[in-house]
Design a protein around this motif. Structure first.
Motif, PDB file in Angstrom:
ATOM      1  N   TRP A   1       0.828  -1.205   0.000  1.00 26.55           N
ATOM      2  CA  TRP A   1       0.000   0.000   0.000  1.00 26.55           C
ATOM      3  C   TRP A   1       0.863   1.256   0.000  1.00 26.55           C
ATOM      4  O   TRP A   1       0.528   2.263  -0.623  1.00 26.55           O
ATOM      5  CB  TRP A   1      -0.898  -0.033   1.232  1.00 26.55           C
ATOM      6  CG  TRP A   1      -1.795   1.151   1.427  1.00 26.55           C
ATOM      7  CD1 TRP A   1      -1.523   2.280   2.160  1.00 26.55           C
ATOM      8  CD2 TRP A   1      -3.106   1.333   0.903  1.00 26.55           C
ATOM      9  NE1 TRP A   1      -2.592   3.143   2.119  1.00 26.55           N
ATOM     10  CE2 TRP A   1      -3.590   2.582   1.358  1.00 26.55           C
ATOM     11  CE3 TRP A   1      -3.942   0.558   0.096  1.00 26.55           C
ATOM     12  CZ2 TRP A   1      -4.839   3.075   1.030  1.00 26.55           C
ATOM     13  CZ3 TRP A   1      -5.197   1.045  -0.226  1.00 26.55           C
ATOM     14  CH2 TRP A   1      -5.638   2.293   0.232  1.00 26.55           C
TER      15      TRP A   1
ATOM     16  N   TRP B   1       0.233   4.658  -7.254  1.00 27.03           N
ATOM     17  CA  TRP B   1      -0.836   5.643  -7.120  1.00 27.03           C
ATOM     18  C   TRP B   1      -0.714   6.748  -8.157  1.00 27.03           C
ATOM     19  O   TRP B   1       0.380   7.215  -8.477  1.00 27.03           O
ATOM     20  CB  TRP B   1      -0.820   6.241  -5.706  1.00 27.03           C
ATOM     21  CG  TRP B   1      -0.910   5.168  -4.670  1.00 27.03           C
ATOM     22  CD1 TRP B   1       0.105   4.632  -3.941  1.00 27.03           C
ATOM     23  CD2 TRP B   1      -2.083   4.448  -4.300  1.00 27.03           C
ATOM     24  NE1 TRP B   1      -0.362   3.638  -3.126  1.00 27.03           N
ATOM     25  CE2 TRP B   1      -1.703   3.503  -3.320  1.00 27.03           C
ATOM     26  CE3 TRP B   1      -3.415   4.522  -4.682  1.00 27.03           C
ATOM     27  CZ2 TRP B   1      -2.611   2.633  -2.731  1.00 27.03           C
ATOM     28  CZ3 TRP B   1      -4.320   3.651  -4.087  1.00 27.03           C
ATOM     29  CH2 TRP B   1      -3.920   2.727  -3.135  1.00 27.03           C
TER      30      TRP B   1
ATOM     31  N   ALA C   1       1.159   7.394  -1.662  1.00 35.11           N
ATOM     32  CA  ALA C   1       0.156   6.506  -1.088  1.00 35.11           C
ATOM     33  C   ALA C   1      -0.746   7.285  -0.142  1.00 35.11           C
ATOM     34  O   ALA C   1      -0.298   8.198   0.547  1.00 35.11           O
ATOM     35  CB  ALA C   1       0.843   5.377  -0.329  1.00 35.11           C
TER      36      ALA C   1
ATOM     37  N   VAL D   1      -1.196  -3.905  -5.658  1.00 36.09           N
ATOM     38  CA  VAL D   1      -1.100  -3.309  -4.330  1.00 36.09           C
ATOM     39  C   VAL D   1      -1.457  -4.352  -3.281  1.00 36.09           C
ATOM     40  O   VAL D   1      -2.526  -4.972  -3.343  1.00 36.09           O
ATOM     41  CB  VAL D   1      -2.038  -2.094  -4.206  1.00 36.09           C
ATOM     42  CG1 VAL D   1      -1.959  -1.501  -2.814  1.00 36.09           C
ATOM     43  CG2 VAL D   1      -1.684  -1.049  -5.253  1.00 36.09           C
TER      44      VAL D   1
ATOM     45  N   LEU E   1      -2.592  -5.076   0.396  1.00 39.91           N
ATOM     46  CA  LEU E   1      -3.240  -4.433   1.534  1.00 39.91           C
ATOM     47  C   LEU E   1      -3.182  -5.396   2.714  1.00 39.91           C
ATOM     48  O   LEU E   1      -3.693  -6.510   2.649  1.00 39.91           O
ATOM     49  CB  LEU E   1      -4.696  -4.107   1.182  1.00 39.91           C
ATOM     50  CG  LEU E   1      -5.494  -3.286   2.186  1.00 39.91           C
ATOM     51  CD1 LEU E   1      -4.878  -1.907   2.377  1.00 39.91           C
ATOM     52  CD2 LEU E   1      -6.946  -3.161   1.734  1.00 39.91           C
TER      53      LEU E   1
ATOM     54  N   THR F   1      -7.779   0.252   5.889  1.00 40.46           N
ATOM     55  CA  THR F   1      -7.361   1.562   5.386  1.00 40.46           C
ATOM     56  C   THR F   1      -8.018   2.683   6.184  1.00 40.46           C
ATOM     57  O   THR F   1      -9.034   2.471   6.853  1.00 40.46           O
ATOM     58  CB  THR F   1      -7.759   1.732   3.907  1.00 40.46           C
ATOM     59  OG1 THR F   1      -9.192   1.800   3.819  1.00 40.46           O
ATOM     60  CG2 THR F   1      -7.231   0.600   3.057  1.00 40.46           C
TER      61      THR F   1
ATOM     62  N   MET G   1      -5.632  -5.301  -6.421  1.00 40.54           N
ATOM     63  CA  MET G   1      -5.381  -5.133  -4.998  1.00 40.54           C
ATOM     64  C   MET G   1      -5.469  -6.503  -4.344  1.00 40.54           C
ATOM     65  O   MET G   1      -6.464  -7.216  -4.510  1.00 40.54           O
ATOM     66  CB  MET G   1      -6.389  -4.175  -4.353  1.00 40.54           C
ATOM     67  CG  MET G   1      -6.221  -4.053  -2.836  1.00 40.54           C
ATOM     68  SD  MET G   1      -7.309  -2.813  -2.084  1.00 40.54           S
ATOM     69  CE  MET G   1      -6.413  -1.321  -2.582  1.00 40.54           C
TER      70      MET G   1
END
Length: 277
Positions: free
Chosen positions: A2, A8, A13, A30, A32, A36, A54
């Motif tokens: 992340w 991004w 980020a 990405v 994770l 978040t 993701m």
């Protein structure tokens, strides 16, 4: 990760709540690993099939945003199969508005328990494998003696249990877990928590389907929307037949349905020596 800035569009980020972020640079992947901050919006999309993804690792990891859109060719996937008896990976989205566009994908296929593990697994013999159970029973296997498929477990109304692994050394993994909490959910793409088929030429049983849970205010979407938690297939052969995995569990808890909603759901069993719905 992340925190990787190149993933991004703004070159940094997101670390604070309220930001609008996009995973659109071709080839972005990405990871994770935590929940978040509450983002303003997040969109995953790309120029080709699932070039931007993701990956959700850990059970308590969650994506939180006012608006979440998984666009065409965008994907969220669970990190991988469960390698012990704990709940380790799932996809969890918390949003005011969640939209899964046609061509978008939430994928936890084969991300449950591995072969011969999980509460619905048949573990007595390592060779030919009975199918794993979950929402439905796993199918029996036959190689000289009958091996009974795995039993059912989990909740019908709030399913969050992974699918179990098929019997035998080459049994398929069970399906993973996907949860969406949203005020409005519009499903035009695919959500998959299927069990895997047997892995190779051995007589492995099919993994059972996993769990898909939607807690939403308004549920909508078109006929291109598809939720599946099907069981994997067992292997057929001249000397014996393995069992197909039982179907998983899907629950859509809603207050209202949007007009002309046509989303399809399937939690059927895999093919094998015998089949249980």
């Amino acid at each position: 990760e992340w925190a990787e800035a190149t993933n991004w569009s703004e070159g940094t980020a997101p670390t604070n709540g309220g930001e609008d972020v996009f995973i659109t640079n071709s080839g972005s992947r990405v990871m994770l690993t935590n929940i978040t901050p509450l983002l303003g919006s997040l969109k995953i999309g790309g120029p080709g099939p699932y070039t931007n993804t993701m990956v959700c690792a850990n059970w308590d990891t969650g994506l939180r945003a006012n608006d979440v859109t998984i666009g065409a060719y965008g994907a969220m996937v669970a990190a991988g199969p469960i390698l012990n008896d704990g709940m380790t990976n799932r996809i969890w989205i918390i949003a005011t508005n969640f939209t899964l566009d046609a061509g978008g994908w939430l994928n936890a296929k084969g991300c449950g328990y591995t072969n011969r593990t999980g509460p619905g697994a048949y573990t007595n013999l390592p060779g030919i494998g009975a199918g794993a159970g979950h929402g439905g029973r796993g199918a029996n296997a036959c190689l000289g003696i009958l091996q009974i498929g795995g039993g059912t477990y989990g909740s019908a109304s709030t399913p969050e249990t992974p699918g179990s692994g098929g019997g035998g050394v080459q049994g398929g993994n069970g399906g993973g877990v996907i949860r969406i909490d949203a005020a409005v959910a519009t499903i035009n793409g695919r959500i998959s928590a299927d069990g895997n088929n047997f892995k190779s030429t051995d007589y492995g049983g099919g993994g059972s389907g996993g769990s898909i849970l939607l807690n939403v205010g308004t549920f909508g979407g078109s006929a291109t929307g598809l939720l599946t938690a099907t069981g994997g297939n067992g292997r057929f052969g001249a000397s014996g037949l393995s069992g197909g995995g039982g179907g998983g569990r899907i629950a859509v808890n809603y207050s209202s349905i949007a007009p002309a909603t046509g989303v399809r759901l399937s939690a059927g069993a895999g093919i094998g020596y015998s089949i249980y719905s």
